[in-house]
Design a protein around this motif. Structure first.
Motif, short mmCIF file in Angstrom:
data_model
loop_
_atom_site.label_atom_id
_atom_site.label_comp_id
_atom_site.label_asym_id
_atom_site.label_seq_id
_atom_site.Cartn_x
_atom_site.Cartn_y
_atom_site.Cartn_z
N TYR A 422 3.79 -7.67 8.58
CA TYR A 422 4.45 -7.47 7.29
C TYR A 422 5.88 -8.01 7.27
O TYR A 422 6.50 -8.06 6.20
CB TYR A 422 4.46 -5.98 6.92
CG TYR A 422 3.07 -5.44 6.66
CD1 TYR A 422 2.46 -5.61 5.43
CD2 TYR A 422 2.36 -4.78 7.67
CE1 TYR A 422 1.18 -5.12 5.20
CE2 TYR A 422 1.09 -4.28 7.44
CZ TYR A 422 0.51 -4.46 6.22
OH TYR A 422 -0.77 -3.98 5.98
N GLY A 423 6.42 -8.41 8.42
CA GLY A 423 7.74 -9.01 8.46
C GLY A 423 8.89 -8.06 8.27
O GLY A 423 10.03 -8.52 8.07
N ASP A 424 8.66 -6.77 8.30
CA ASP A 424 9.74 -5.81 8.10
C ASP A 424 9.41 -4.54 8.89
O ASP A 424 8.24 -4.16 9.01
CB ASP A 424 9.89 -5.48 6.61
CG ASP A 424 11.11 -4.62 6.34
OD1 ASP A 424 11.98 -4.54 7.23
OD2 ASP A 424 11.19 -4.02 5.24
N SER A 425 10.44 -3.92 9.39
CA SER A 425 10.28 -2.68 10.15
C SER A 425 10.45 -1.51 9.19
O SER A 425 11.53 -0.93 9.07
CB SER A 425 11.31 -2.62 11.29
OG SER A 425 11.17 -1.42 12.01
N ASP A 426 9.36 -1.18 8.48
CA ASP A 426 9.43 -0.12 7.48
C ASP A 426 9.14 1.23 8.13
O ASP A 426 9.21 1.39 9.35
CB ASP A 426 8.47 -0.40 6.33
CG ASP A 426 7.04 -0.60 6.81
OD1 ASP A 426 6.81 -0.45 8.03
OD2 ASP A 426 6.17 -0.90 5.98
N GLY A 427 8.77 2.20 7.30
CA GLY A 427 8.61 3.58 7.78
C GLY A 427 7.51 3.73 8.81
O GLY A 427 7.70 4.42 9.83
N LEU A 428 6.33 3.10 8.61
CA LEU A 428 5.22 3.27 9.55
C LEU A 428 5.53 2.62 10.89
O LEU A 428 5.20 3.16 11.96
CB LEU A 428 3.95 2.69 8.94
CG LEU A 428 2.66 2.91 9.75
CD1 LEU A 428 2.44 4.39 10.00
CD2 LEU A 428 1.47 2.30 9.02
N SER A 429 6.16 1.46 10.86
CA SER A 429 6.53 0.79 12.10
C SER A 429 7.51 1.64 12.90
O SER A 429 7.36 1.80 14.14
CB SER A 429 7.14 -0.58 11.80
OG SER A 429 7.58 -1.19 13.00
N ARG A 430 8.48 2.21 12.23
CA ARG A 430 9.46 3.04 12.94
C ARG A 430 8.84 4.37 13.40
O ARG A 430 9.24 4.91 14.44
CB ARG A 430 10.66 3.31 12.04
CG ARG A 430 11.41 2.04 11.69
CD ARG A 430 12.68 2.33 10.92
NE ARG A 430 13.33 1.09 10.53
CZ ARG A 430 14.52 1.03 9.91
NH1 ARG A 430 15.17 2.16 9.62
NH2 ARG A 430 15.04 -0.13 9.59
#
Length: 570
Positions: A422-430
Motif C-alpha cells: 500500500y506504500g504507507d505505514s498506516d494503522g494496521l502496519s504499525r
C-alpha cells in the motif's frame, strides 16, 4: 559308557526343551529309570544344561550346526544321516544388520557385532518395493525385528517399519528438545547410536536456516544503505553485494547436497517431511530465493522492479505446501494444528508475507494482497494455538533455547509487506510492528533463554526473526523520524549482525576444525510404534481395588465356612 552314549545321542537327535526324547541305547534301561525317576530327571536336566551352554558358547571351527533355531523352539542337530560329516559344522548365515545392534548380539552363529542397515532409508525402485511385500519372519526378543532373509543370506529390515508414515504424536512421544531432535532415554531407534552414519543421512533440512540468516542480512544492509533515515551512517553498497554473494553460494551448496539426499535417501527425506518441526523448513529454500530476489544488489539489477516470472517460480512451491499443510490443519486429522503446533510453524506463515513483498516488487499488488490475507489469517490461528498449548514447552526450561524468537518474524514481516503493497505505514502496519516489538521485549527480559545452549545448525533459523524486526524498525523510522527510532533501528541492526557473525564463526569451527557440525540425525530413525517387550508379564494393576476386595471377601467367607464345619464336626 552310558554317559558317552547319551552325549553321542544328544548330538544326533532332536531335543526339545520341554520334552526329552528317549534314546535308542537306553531302551533296555527303562525299568531302572522307572524305579528311580527323580534321579534320572536330574541327570537329564544336567546333561541338557551342559549341552545348551556348549552350543551357546561354541565358536570352534570343527564343530557347528548345519541349521539353527531359537531357544524358544529348541535346538536341532541335523547330522544324523551324515555319519561321514560328523565333525563338520555349517553355520547358518545371518544378516548382522539389525536395528542399531539391538536384538540378539549373543545368538548362535553371530560372530561379528551387528551393524546398522543404512540401506533401509535408500530410495527404492518399484521392483524392490514389490519384493518387500513378501512374508517376513519375526525374530525372538526383538525391537520390531522384522528381518527378511535374502537368497545370499543377508537380511534386510522390513520396509514397512521405514516406509510407513510415522504419526505426529509419535514424534512428540519419542523425541525431546525444542527442535524434537533428541531421542528419549527409554526409546529405541532403527540405526546404531554409537556408529557414524553416512553424511547424507546426517544432513538435515534445517541447514537451509543458514541461508535464511545470510540472505536476510543482505536485505538488512541494503536497507541501511538506501534508506533516507539511515543516510547519516554512510553505509557502502558493496556490503550488501558481498553478503548477497555469500548467501547465494551457500544456498547453491546446501541445495545440491539436499538434492543428492533426496535422490539417494528418499525415505529419510520423507520422514523429515512427517516431522512436526522439520516440515516447516520445506518452506525455507523458497523463502531464501525470494529474500535474494528482494535484496538483489544494484550492480546486478539496477531497476527496482523484477520480472513477474521470478515471483511465479518461487511462489508456486509455497502455494502447494500451503494447500497441503493448511489443509491438514483444517481437516482435523492426525496432523491437525493442535497436535503439531510449535514455534517453527510460524515459518510456514512467513512465506506468504515474503511472497507478498516480492509481489509488490514485481508490481502485482493484487496477488500481494491475496497472500497477505492468507498469511494473516493463519498467523492468528497459529498465534492463539501456541498461546493456549505449546507441545515442546516442557523441554524449554532444560534446554534454555530461544525458540520463542520465531514469534517475532511473522508480525514484523506482515508490517513490511503491508507497507510494500500500500506504500504507507498506516494503522494496521504499525499494529503488526508493535506486536512484534512487544514480543521482542518479552524475550529480552528473559535472558536465561539465551544462556547455556548447545550449538546446532537449527540455531540459524532463529537469526532472521531478529533481522526482520530490524528491517521493520528501519521502515518505521522512515515514517516517524526521530533520534529514538533511528537509534533503536541501528541497535537492532548491529545486534542481528553480531548474532549472524558469531553463528557463522561457530559453524566454520564445528564444520572444519572440530568436525561436529553434523551428528547422527536420531530424529529420523525412530520406530513407528513404541517397542513393548512381550516376554515380560504385565504387572498387576494396583488400582483395581474392587477386584482385590472381592477376592478377599470371598476367601474370608470360605475360611469362616471351613472353621464352622470343623466346629460342627467337633
Amino acid at each position: 559308557m552310558d554317559n558317552k552314549k547319551a552325549q553321542n545321542s544328544l548330538r544326533t537327535h532332536y531335543i526339545d526343551i520341554h520334552e526329552v526324547v528317549p534314546e535308542e541305547g537306553e531302551e533296555g534301561e527303562g525299568e531302572e529309570n522307572q524305579e528311580k525317576p527323580k534321579m534320572a530327571e536330574n541327570k537329564t536336566d544336567k546333561k541338557l544344561n551342559k549341552t545348551v551352554n556348549k552350543i551357546r558358547d561354541a565358536k570352534r571351527p570343527g564343530r557347528g550346526f548345519s541349521r539353527q533355531v531359537s531357544l524358544e523352539t529348541g535346538f536341532s542337530v541335523l547330522n544324523a544321516g551324515n555319519s561321514n560329516n560328523n565333525n563338520e559344522r555349517n553355520v547358518l548365515e545371518r544378516s548382522g544388520k539389525s536395528f542399531g545392534g539391538f536384538g540378539s548380539a549373543q545368538r548362535i552363529g553371530v560372530v561379528e557385532g551387528r551393524k546398522g542397515d543404512f540401506n533401509m532409508f535408500r530410495t527404492k525402485s518399484s521392483l524392490v518395493r514389490q519384493s518387500s511385500k513378501l512374508p517376513l519372519k519375526k525374530e525372538s526378543g526383538g525391537l520390531m525385528n522384522n528381518v527378511q532373509e535374502n537368497g545370499d543370506g543377508n537380511g534386510s529390515v522390513d520396509d514397512q517399519t521405514v516406509n510407513e508414515s510415522v504419526p505426529a504424536g509419535r514424534y512428540f512421544a519419542a523425541l525431546r528438545g525444542p527442535e524434537l531432535d533428541e531421542v528419549k532415554d527409554y526409546e529405541d531407534i532403527l540405526l546404531p547410536k554409537d556408529e557414524k552414519w553416512p553424511f547424507l543421512l546426517r544432513f538435515p533440512i534445517g541447514c537451509f536456516g543458514i541461508c535464511l540468516g545470510l540472505s536476510s542480512q543482505a536485505i538488512l544492509w541494503k536497507s541501511l544503505s538506501t534508506s533516507h533515515s539511515m543516510k547519516f551512517l554512510h553505509i557502502p553498497p558493496y556490503i550488501n553485494f558481498f553478503l548477497w554473494l555469500i548467501a547465494l553460494l551457500v544456498l547453491i551448496a546446501v541445495s545440491i547436497t539436499y538434492t543428492f539426499k533426496t535422490t539417494l535417501y528418499y525415505e529419510a527425506v520423507k520422514r523429515e517431511y512427517f516431522h512436526p518441526v522439520r516440515v516447516n523448513f520445506f518452506f525455507a529454500p523458497w523463502i531464501v530465493c525470494m529474500f535474494l530476489a528482494i535484496g538483489v544488489p544494484h550492480k546486478i539489477s539496477p531497476s527496482e522492479t523484477l520480472h513477474p516470472s521470478i515471483w511465479c517460480i518461487f511462489m508456486a512451491p509455497i502455494l502447494f505446501l500451503d494447500l497441503k499443510i493448511y489443509g491438514q490443519w483444517l481437516s482435523g486429522g492426525k496432523r491437525r494444528l493442535s497436535k503439531v503446533a510449535n514455534p517453527s510453524s510460524h515459518l510456514s506463515v512467513v512465506g506468504n508475507f515474503v511472497g507478498a513483498i516480492l509481489a509488490a516488487k514485481v508490481e502485482w499488488k493484487e496477488a500481494g494482497k491475496f497472500l497477505w490475507a492468507i498469511g494473516f489469517a493463519h498467523y492468528l490461528v497459529v498465534f492463539v494455538t501456541l498461546y493456549q498449548r505449546l507441545p515442546t514447552s516442557e523441554a524449554l526450561p532444560k534446554e534454555l533455547h530461544p525458540v520463542y524468537s520465531m514469534f517475532i518474524a511473522t508480525p514484523a514481516a506482515a508490517s513490511i509487506a503491508w507497507k510494500a503493497i500500500y506504500g504507507d505505514s498506516d494503522g494496521l502496519s504499525r499494529t503488526c510492528y508493535f506486536i512484534a516489538l512487544f514480543l521482542f521485549s518479552s524475550l529480552v527480559v528473559r535472558i536465561n533463554f539465551f544462556r547455556g545452549f548447545k550449538f546446532s545448525v537449527a540455531w540459524w533459523s532463529y537469526t532472521f526473526p531478529m533481522t526482520t524486526l530490524a528491517i521493520a524498525t528501519i521502515k518505521y523510522a522512515e515514517d516517524v523520524p526521530s533520534a529514538i527510532t533511528k537509534t533503536f533501528a541501528l541497535s537492532l541492526s548491529l545486534m542481528s549482525s553480531a548474532m549472524v557473525t558469531v553463528l557463522f564463526a561457530s559453524t566454520l569451527l564445528h564444520a572444519f576444525v572440530w568436525r561436529t557440525l553434523f551428528p547422527n540425525d536420531l530424529a529420523i530413525a525412530i520406530t513407528n510404534k513404541k517397542y513393548v517387550n512381550k516376554e515380560k508379564k504385565p504387572l498387576k494393576k494396583a488400582y483395581n481395588i474392587r477386584r482385590w476386595t472381592k477376592q478377599a471377601s470371598i476367601s474370608s467367607i470360605i475360611r469362616k465356612q471351613n472353621s464352622a464345619d470343623k466346629d460342627s464336626e467337633g
